[in-house]
Design a protein around this motif. Structure first.
Motif, PDB file in Angstrom:
ATOM      1  N   ASP A   1     -38.693  39.501  -4.249  1.00 61.93           N
ATOM      2  CA  ASP A   1     -39.596  38.654  -3.874  1.00 61.93           C
ATOM      3  C   ASP A   1     -39.942  39.989  -2.656  1.00 61.93           C
ATOM      4  O   ASP A   1     -42.088  39.702  -3.050  1.00 61.93           O
ATOM      5  CB  ASP A   1     -39.346  37.939  -2.690  1.00 61.93           C
ATOM      6  N   HIS A   2     -39.103  40.547  -1.885  1.00 56.91           N
ATOM      7  CA  HIS A   2     -39.794  41.386  -0.893  1.00 56.91           C
ATOM      8  C   HIS A   2     -40.676  42.681  -1.661  1.00 56.91           C
ATOM      9  O   HIS A   2     -41.607  42.887  -1.361  1.00 56.91           O
ATOM     10  CB  HIS A   2     -38.601  42.197  -0.516  1.00 56.91           C
TER      11      HIS A   2
ATOM     12  N   THR B   1     -44.874  25.781  -1.923  1.00 55.50           N
ATOM     13  CA  THR B   1     -44.975  26.652  -0.943  1.00 55.50           C
ATOM     14  C   THR B   1     -43.909  26.660  -0.404  1.00 55.50           C
ATOM     15  O   THR B   1     -42.346  25.744  -0.236  1.00 55.50           O
ATOM     16  CB  THR B   1     -46.168  26.249   0.142  1.00 55.50           C
TER      17      THR B   1
ATOM     18  N   LYS C   1     -41.871  34.240  -4.318  1.00 54.77           N
ATOM     19  CA  LYS C   1     -42.874  35.010  -5.606  1.00 54.77           C
ATOM     20  C   LYS C   1     -42.454  35.054  -6.826  1.00 54.77           C
ATOM     21  O   LYS C   1     -43.080  34.919  -7.555  1.00 54.77           O
ATOM     22  CB  LYS C   1     -43.588  35.673  -4.396  1.00 54.77           C
ATOM     23  N   THR C   2     -41.438  35.861  -6.914  1.00 52.97           N
ATOM     24  CA  THR C   2     -40.367  35.495  -8.331  1.00 52.97           C
ATOM     25  C   THR C   2     -40.343  34.696  -9.922  1.00 52.97           C
ATOM     26  O   THR C   2     -40.168  34.266 -10.937  1.00 52.97           O
ATOM     27  CB  THR C   2     -39.684  36.848  -8.253  1.00 52.97           C
TER      28      THR C   2
ATOM     29  N   PHE D   1     -42.213  42.525  -5.344  1.00 52.63           N
ATOM     30  CA  PHE D   1     -43.086  42.580  -5.459  1.00 52.63           C
ATOM     31  C   PHE D   1     -44.458  41.977  -4.746  1.00 52.63           C
ATOM     32  O   PHE D   1     -45.631  41.135  -4.818  1.00 52.63           O
ATOM     33  CB  PHE D   1     -43.035  41.010  -6.565  1.00 52.63           C
ATOM     34  N   SER D   2     -44.062  41.294  -3.001  1.00 52.00           N
ATOM     35  CA  SER D   2     -45.278  41.307  -2.622  1.00 52.00           C
ATOM     36  C   SER D   2     -45.362  42.650  -1.433  1.00 52.00           C
ATOM     37  O   SER D   2     -45.860  42.350  -0.740  1.00 52.00           O
ATOM     38  CB  SER D   2     -44.237  40.150  -1.081  1.00 52.00           C
TER      39      SER D   2
ATOM     40  N   LYS E   1     -43.269  44.732  -0.026  1.00 54.25           N
ATOM     41  CA  LYS E   1     -42.095  44.585   1.372  1.00 54.25           C
ATOM     42  C   LYS E   1     -41.226  45.957   0.767  1.00 54.25           C
ATOM     43  O   LYS E   1     -41.016  45.633  -0.054  1.00 54.25           O
ATOM     44  CB  LYS E   1     -41.602  43.114   2.167  1.00 54.25           C
TER      45      LYS E   1
END
Length: 667
Positions: free
Chosen positions: A348-349, A566, A570-571, A351-352, A354
């Motif tokens: 998630d980091h 929410t 993300k993944t 692909f964002s 980060k």
């Protein structure tokens, strides 16, 4: 179960590994932080000290347009050799072996990062990229093949023990192989042989460049999981072609980044894709490496012992616990901080945009500054609350030498992790709780369950500092009818204190509501043994079996806002929502609550009033910090506030564990 086979040495070409565990490639992005490559070197060296057989780096770009930008590892210039040598030297000093992965992302590249137009076999835009690539010319293809070879030579000069060619996960070589992404009609596309040519030529050229005695691995796609892509027959033929090109080992990857099938998330059963590596192993005579959702060396032992693969790749499990191999070799399986495949701080980091870390091990990326040191002054410290924040704080404080006591008003440790672990597909959270039980026992931390600590009681007992990790209080929204008997809070459902009817309306549609919905619609799982038996003897077919495992409930998720889920990663968010939709969960957004009645919920949707029939209305509309103890202690004792008690969130275990780890190093 003891482990022996997976700990046996194995040769890959001229290289002998001390065991059969490979740390698979991961982009972590530490190069972008202060300290750059030195930080990355410290990260890999820590895994080498943990006795992993071979480390494979994150991808190092062989061409500037195919990388992730200047801030990341690259291998397309001679100037890149010395920075890369810092990594290989650190790993060798720690007693390990390391391979540099040669990488070109093709149509997955982001021009805003590279400053260059992305290229691919054909000018076909990836669904996960807003940029359309340019089709490569024949001259560019030749240049790129040579760049892989030149990159391999630089890796060898930089002291790496081997190279791995990245030909999986939907990157450039994989794009050439697949008919989905290769629409060329020249010598580089068309039939299978021409589509395979690019990858085979890369392998041949790399082998020629580094010589016969330098190990070359190839990360191949065993299963694309993209409609109408490479067939299994073609995949196995490609494996044999790579062996013929001089590759020393095949590392079998699963799925493309754009695939709509989960491959490494928690919902994927452990070892679900080992069968693919097993098929590849039957097609070649060189070592084959299995990957995806293998997070326990006992599981790896079974895979290797049964001859399903020669080695096992564990990528994220070595984020969660750098010492997993050493601990397992010593039989200390309960002390392993197991990767739970949550994706929250790693994929998630990344692909964002980060830097990667790990939810259950926030030391990742902070190996140097967060090295544990004994406390200068040992204190008697109370940790109030045994959720993830409190457990991590207690573990770190005790390991540093403080005398720690944990207070928990409930009957068990874990806090809201106990809610998550009930959800089908999230059973891995049990591993995190097992880890903390083992750690607190190891460090002699008493846990006082069913004990509500007060400011006066903590002072009377002589505690010198207090860490308040008391979690959250579920929020009760101001809706007419919210106090009716058919209305319950989400925590009472998870605790088994509320009976839930056949028609359910959930007020809220965040991460907690998604977990709750999944639990309510699929709460009758059969054991794997029962499923196998029922299918083998054709007592039930697949469709009937799926229907039997569903609860039959009708669930609505309601939200004032625009988005559902929410707080989910993300993944993984897309997979969670797809699953809920398949189970008939209806998600209504941008609504206005009018009132709750004994028969359901009255809402306003698109200017029209609508009635949602429900036997049970569940409130999952957020929470507020439970921080009263913190305020009661201020001015009386040094006190620290962490986790949900500091900031209420959507079961934010990532932040909670991070804050516990941080405060444990501060006191």
């Amino acid at each position: 179960m003891g482990i022996t086979k997976v700990l046996e040495p194995i040769r890959i070409g001229s290289m002998t590994l001390r065991n059969r565990i490979v740390m698979g490639s991961m982009h972590v992005g530490f190069e972008r932080l202060e300290g750059g490559v030195e930080r990355l070197a410290a990260f890999y060296a820590e895994r080498a000290r943990g006795e992993v057989g071979l480390i494979v780096t994150g991808g190092a770009a062989v061409r500037p347009e195919g990388g992730m930008g200047d801030a990341y590892c690259n291998v397309y210039l001679d100037d890149h050799i010395e920075p890369l040598r810092l990594i290989s030297t650190a790993v060798h000093d720690a007693g390990g072996k390391i391979a540099l992965q040669l990488f070109h992302s093709g149509r997955y590249a982001h021009p805003e990062s590279t400053g260059m137009e992305s290229v691919a076999p054909s000018a076909l835009q990836a669904p996960i990229n807003r940029h359309r690539p340019r089709a490569m010319s024949a001259a560019e293809i030749e240049l790129t093949i040579q760049s892989f070879a030149d990159g391999a030579v630089r890796a060898k000069r930089a002291g790496f023990d081997a190279v791995e060619i990245m030909g999986s996960e939907g990157y450039l070589i994989n794009q050439f192989l697949s008919p989905v992404t290769n629409h060329r009609d020249d010598e580089w596309g068309g039939d299978f042989a021409r589509r395979a040519r690019f990858g085979v030529e890369v392998a041949k050229r790399v082998r020629e460049a580094v010589g016969k005695d330098y190990p070359v691995l190839f990360r191949m796609s065993g299963l694309d999981l993209v409609p109408d892509s490479t067939t299994m027959e073609e995949t196995l033929a490609f494996a044999a072609m790579l062996e013929g090109a001089g590759v020393d080992a095949l590392n079998v990857g699963i799925g493309w980044h754009e695939s709509r099938v989960p491959t490494i998330a928690m919902m994927v059963p452990r070892g679900a894709y080992v069968w693919v590596a097993e098929q590849v192993k039957k097609a070649v005579g060189i070592p084959v490496i299995a990957s995806n959702r293998i997070n326990d060396l006992r599981q790896a032992e079974t895979i290797v012992r049964e001859g399903r693969s020669d080695l096992v790749s564990m990528a994220r499990p070595l984020l969660a616990d750098s010492q997993i191999v050493r601990k397992s070799r010593e039989g200390r399986f309960d002390e392993v901080n197991t990767c739970i495949a949550c994706n929250q701080a790693c994929l998630d980091h990344i692909f964002s945009g980060k830097v990667a870390s790990c939810m259950v091990n926030p030391v990742v990326g902070r190996e140097r500054e967060w090295a544990l040191v004994p406390a200068e002054t040992r204190k008697r410290v109370a940790v109030v609350g045994a959720g993830p924040a409190g457990l991590e704080a207690a573990r770190v404080l005790a390991e540093r030498g403080h005398q720690v006591v944990v207070f928990e008003k409930g009957s068990r440790i874990g806090g809201q992790l106990n809610y998550a672990r009930q959800v089908p597909g999230k059973e891995e959270f049990n591993e995190t709780l097992r880890y903390y039980r083992t750690q607190l026992d190891k460090w002699g931390v008493p846990i006082r369950l069913n004990t509500a600590a007060t400011a006066d009681s903590l002072i009377e007992e002589g505690f010198e500092e207090v860490v308040v990790a008391t979690g959250v209080i579920p929020r009760r929204p101001d809706i007419p009818g919210v106090d009716l008997p058919n209305v319950v809070s989400y925590d009472r459902v998870f605790e088994g204190e509320a009976k839930v009817g056949r028609q359910v309306a959930i007020v809220g549609a965040g991460g907690i509501a998604c977990d709750l919905s999944h639990l309510l619609v699929q709460d009758r799982p059969l054991s794997p043994e029962s499923i196998s038996y029922l299918l083998e003897y054709r007592i039930l077919d697949d469709q009937t079996l799926q229907r039997l495992q569903r609860s039959g409930r009708k669930v609505y998720m309601l939200r004032r806002g625009k988005h559902v889920g929410t707080g989910l990663g993300k993944t993984t968010r897309w997979a969670v929502l797809d699953n809920l939709q398949r189970h008939g969960v209806e998600m209504l957004t941008r609504i206005e609550y009018k009132e709750i009645t004994p028969e359901g919920v009255v809402i306003r949707l698109q200017e029209a009033e609508q009635f949602i029939a429900a036997d049970t209305v569940i409130i999952a509309a957020g929470a507020t910090p439970n921080d009263s103890l913190y305020h009661a202690l201020q001015g009386r004792l040094p006190v620290h506030l962490i986790g949900g008690a500091r900031e209420a969130g959507e079961l934010d275990a990532k932040r909670a564990i991070y804050e516990g780890a941080a405060i444990g190093r501060t006191v």
